[in-house]
Write a protein that holds these residues in place. Sequence first.
Motif, mmCIF file in Angstrom:
data_model
loop_
_atom_site.group_PDB
_atom_site.id
_atom_site.type_symbol
_atom_site.label_atom_id
_atom_site.label_comp_id
_atom_site.label_asym_id
_atom_site.label_seq_id
_atom_site.Cartn_x
_atom_site.Cartn_y
_atom_site.Cartn_z
ATOM 1 N N GLU A 44 12.415 -35.761 22.320
ATOM 2 C CA GLU A 44 12.911 -34.935 21.232
ATOM 3 C C GLU A 44 13.034 -33.460 21.628
ATOM 4 O O GLU A 44 13.172 -32.599 20.779
ATOM 5 C CB GLU A 44 11.972 -35.057 20.026
ATOM 6 C CG GLU A 44 11.961 -36.447 19.416
ATOM 7 C CD GLU A 44 10.994 -36.550 18.248
ATOM 8 O OE1 GLU A 44 10.352 -35.518 17.942
ATOM 9 O OE2 GLU A 44 10.889 -37.634 17.667
ATOM 10 N N PHE A 45 12.969 -33.158 22.897
ATOM 11 C CA PHE A 45 13.083 -31.779 23.360
ATOM 12 C C PHE A 45 14.447 -31.213 22.988
ATOM 13 O O PHE A 45 15.480 -31.854 23.179
ATOM 14 C CB PHE A 45 12.888 -31.729 24.878
ATOM 15 C CG PHE A 45 13.097 -30.363 25.464
ATOM 16 C CD1 PHE A 45 12.082 -29.426 25.449
ATOM 17 C CD2 PHE A 45 14.317 -30.030 26.024
ATOM 18 C CE1 PHE A 45 12.275 -28.167 25.992
ATOM 19 C CE2 PHE A 45 14.515 -28.779 26.576
ATOM 20 C CZ PHE A 45 13.490 -27.845 26.555
ATOM 21 N N GLN A 46 14.435 -30.012 22.451
ATOM 22 C CA GLN A 46 15.663 -29.325 22.066
ATOM 23 C C GLN A 46 15.857 -28.119 22.972
ATOM 24 O O GLN A 46 15.018 -27.222 23.018
ATOM 25 C CB GLN A 46 15.591 -28.884 20.601
ATOM 26 C CG GLN A 46 15.471 -30.033 19.616
ATOM 27 C CD GLN A 46 15.422 -29.560 18.183
ATOM 28 O OE1 GLN A 46 15.685 -28.398 17.886
ATOM 29 N NE2 GLN A 46 15.081 -30.461 17.275
ATOM 30 N N ALA A 47 16.960 -28.128 23.709
ATOM 31 C CA ALA A 47 17.242 -27.041 24.639
ATOM 32 C C ALA A 47 17.645 -25.781 23.869
ATOM 33 O O ALA A 47 18.085 -25.832 22.722
ATOM 34 C CB ALA A 47 18.351 -27.452 25.599
ATOM 35 N N VAL A 48 17.475 -24.645 24.525
ATOM 36 C CA VAL A 48 17.882 -23.363 23.957
ATOM 37 C C VAL A 48 19.332 -23.114 24.384
ATOM 38 O O VAL A 48 19.596 -22.853 25.563
ATOM 39 C CB VAL A 48 16.960 -22.234 24.446
ATOM 40 C CG1 VAL A 48 17.411 -20.886 23.894
ATOM 41 C CG2 VAL A 48 15.517 -22.509 24.026
ATOM 42 N N PRO A 49 20.301 -23.181 23.449
ATOM 43 C CA PRO A 49 21.727 -23.128 23.837
ATOM 44 C C PRO A 49 22.260 -21.711 23.971
ATOM 45 O O PRO A 49 23.256 -21.327 23.342
ATOM 46 C CB PRO A 49 22.399 -23.872 22.683
ATOM 47 C CG PRO A 49 21.559 -23.549 21.500
ATOM 48 C CD PRO A 49 20.131 -23.425 22.007
ATOM 49 N N THR A 50 21.626 -20.895 24.785
ATOM 50 C CA THR A 50 22.077 -19.519 24.954
ATOM 51 C C THR A 50 22.541 -19.212 26.368
ATOM 52 O O THR A 50 22.937 -18.075 26.652
ATOM 53 C CB THR A 50 20.948 -18.540 24.585
ATOM 54 O OG1 THR A 50 19.798 -18.809 25.396
ATOM 55 C CG2 THR A 50 20.566 -18.684 23.119
ATOM 56 N N THR A 51 22.503 -20.193 27.262
ATOM 57 C CA THR A 51 22.886 -19.927 28.645
ATOM 58 C C THR A 51 24.387 -19.679 28.787
ATOM 59 O O THR A 51 24.803 -18.736 29.474
ATOM 60 C CB THR A 51 22.469 -21.092 29.535
ATOM 61 O OG1 THR A 51 22.991 -22.322 28.987
ATOM 62 C CG2 THR A 51 20.961 -21.207 29.599
ATOM 63 N N CYS A 52 25.191 -20.495 28.132
ATOM 64 C CA CYS A 52 26.650 -20.334 28.238
ATOM 65 C C CYS A 52 27.115 -19.007 27.626
ATOM 66 O O CYS A 52 27.897 -18.289 28.259
ATOM 67 C CB CYS A 52 27.360 -21.523 27.584
ATOM 68 S SG CYS A 52 27.169 -23.069 28.493
ATOM 69 N N PRO A 53 26.684 -18.628 26.408
ATOM 70 C CA PRO A 53 27.084 -17.312 25.896
ATOM 71 C C PRO A 53 26.604 -16.160 26.763
ATOM 72 O O PRO A 53 27.334 -15.180 26.972
ATOM 73 C CB PRO A 53 26.445 -17.275 24.498
ATOM 74 C CG PRO A 53 26.293 -18.687 24.111
ATOM 75 C CD PRO A 53 25.976 -19.414 25.375
ATOM 76 N N ALA A 54 25.378 -16.255 27.291
ATOM 77 C CA ALA A 54 24.867 -15.180 28.141
ATOM 78 C C ALA A 54 25.664 -15.090 29.445
ATOM 79 O O ALA A 54 26.002 -13.987 29.905
ATOM 80 C CB ALA A 54 23.388 -15.396 28.432
ATOM 81 N N GLY A 55 25.981 -16.226 30.063
ATOM 82 C CA GLY A 55 26.792 -16.211 31.281
ATOM 83 C C GLY A 55 28.196 -15.707 31.025
ATOM 84 O O GLY A 55 28.768 -14.954 31.832
ATOM 85 N N PHE A 56 28.778 -16.088 29.881
ATOM 86 C CA PHE A 56 30.120 -15.617 29.534
ATOM 87 C C PHE A 56 30.126 -14.113 29.307
ATOM 88 O O PHE A 56 31.057 -13.411 29.743
ATOM 89 C CB PHE A 56 30.602 -16.354 28.285
ATOM 90 C CG PHE A 56 31.973 -15.935 27.829
ATOM 91 C CD1 PHE A 56 33.100 -16.281 28.567
ATOM 92 C CD2 PHE A 56 32.139 -15.212 26.655
ATOM 93 C CE1 PHE A 56 34.369 -15.891 28.157
ATOM 94 C CE2 PHE A 56 33.395 -14.823 26.233
ATOM 95 C CZ PHE A 56 34.518 -15.166 26.983
ATOM 96 N N LEU A 57 29.100 -13.597 28.645
ATOM 97 C CA LEU A 57 29.017 -12.155 28.425
ATOM 98 C C LEU A 57 28.790 -11.406 29.734
ATOM 99 O O LEU A 57 29.285 -10.283 29.906
ATOM 100 C CB LEU A 57 27.905 -11.842 27.421
ATOM 101 C CG LEU A 57 27.845 -10.397 26.928
ATOM 102 C CD1 LEU A 57 29.157 -10.012 26.248
ATOM 103 C CD2 LEU A 57 26.688 -10.202 25.972
#
Length: 262
Positions: A44-57
Amino acid sequence: MESTGPPLYSAGPSADMARSTEEDSLVDGPLISADALQSAMRREFQAVPTTCPAGFLSLIHVLYVVLSLCVGIMCVLKFGREEVCLRILGSVQGDSAIVFGKVFLWALLLLLTVWMQHHHSRARCRGYLRFYRQTRRLKQTPLVIHSTGNVLVLLLSALRLPQTMHTSLLLGVLGVEFLVAWPCLLYYTVKVMQFNNERAVPDVSQEEQSHSYTVTSLPTETGFRGSSSLEEVVEKQADLIEYLKKHNTLLSKRLLNLTAQH
């Protein structure tokens, strides 16, 4: 005169016997192993979905700095073809285009910081307190640096310096801002990617699992250490209490569901 009251304690022994039988059946039922609970949490681990926005920025930041250098050198300092600048920018001056781009970049970074804070708070509620503290200041540093750069840009605009000096200082501010903020954003992206790839269980579960394999355990992060400040200890304990309340509620629901299945 005879009493006609209801027999209040007539069913007492039988009720107690039935209740004890039910409790014994629950206690004697199949126990849930710690490995089963750990595997359920890991699934049930939920990943933190901020890698793609941070890489895009991060990519947008690189493009903005490169374009700002091109505009400043070619269109403002007159080291290039001016007709190209007039065809692309029109009536907008080169310095104004750089400032407009900086405001747009700062707005994107503000939205990303709010997005990151939301998902990091959810990770904190799920028990990943150590990850939350490790990235708490890291995710806010780029926004602080860009906000400081905005103040310096406003100061340059208020001083009304000569055009060449104004553009040179403006490009210098953008360069220093990039050299400090971009590595922080890149390092944050790497930290979140490592956290998502590990898919670790919450901190409390990790401590319990480590204690189960060691006879003499060292003090955990929830205890008091001589080098720890009182404010840090209180904050850790508050986070731990908040997580344990939600964790106990979740475990109670799981136990009831598994007991009902058996």
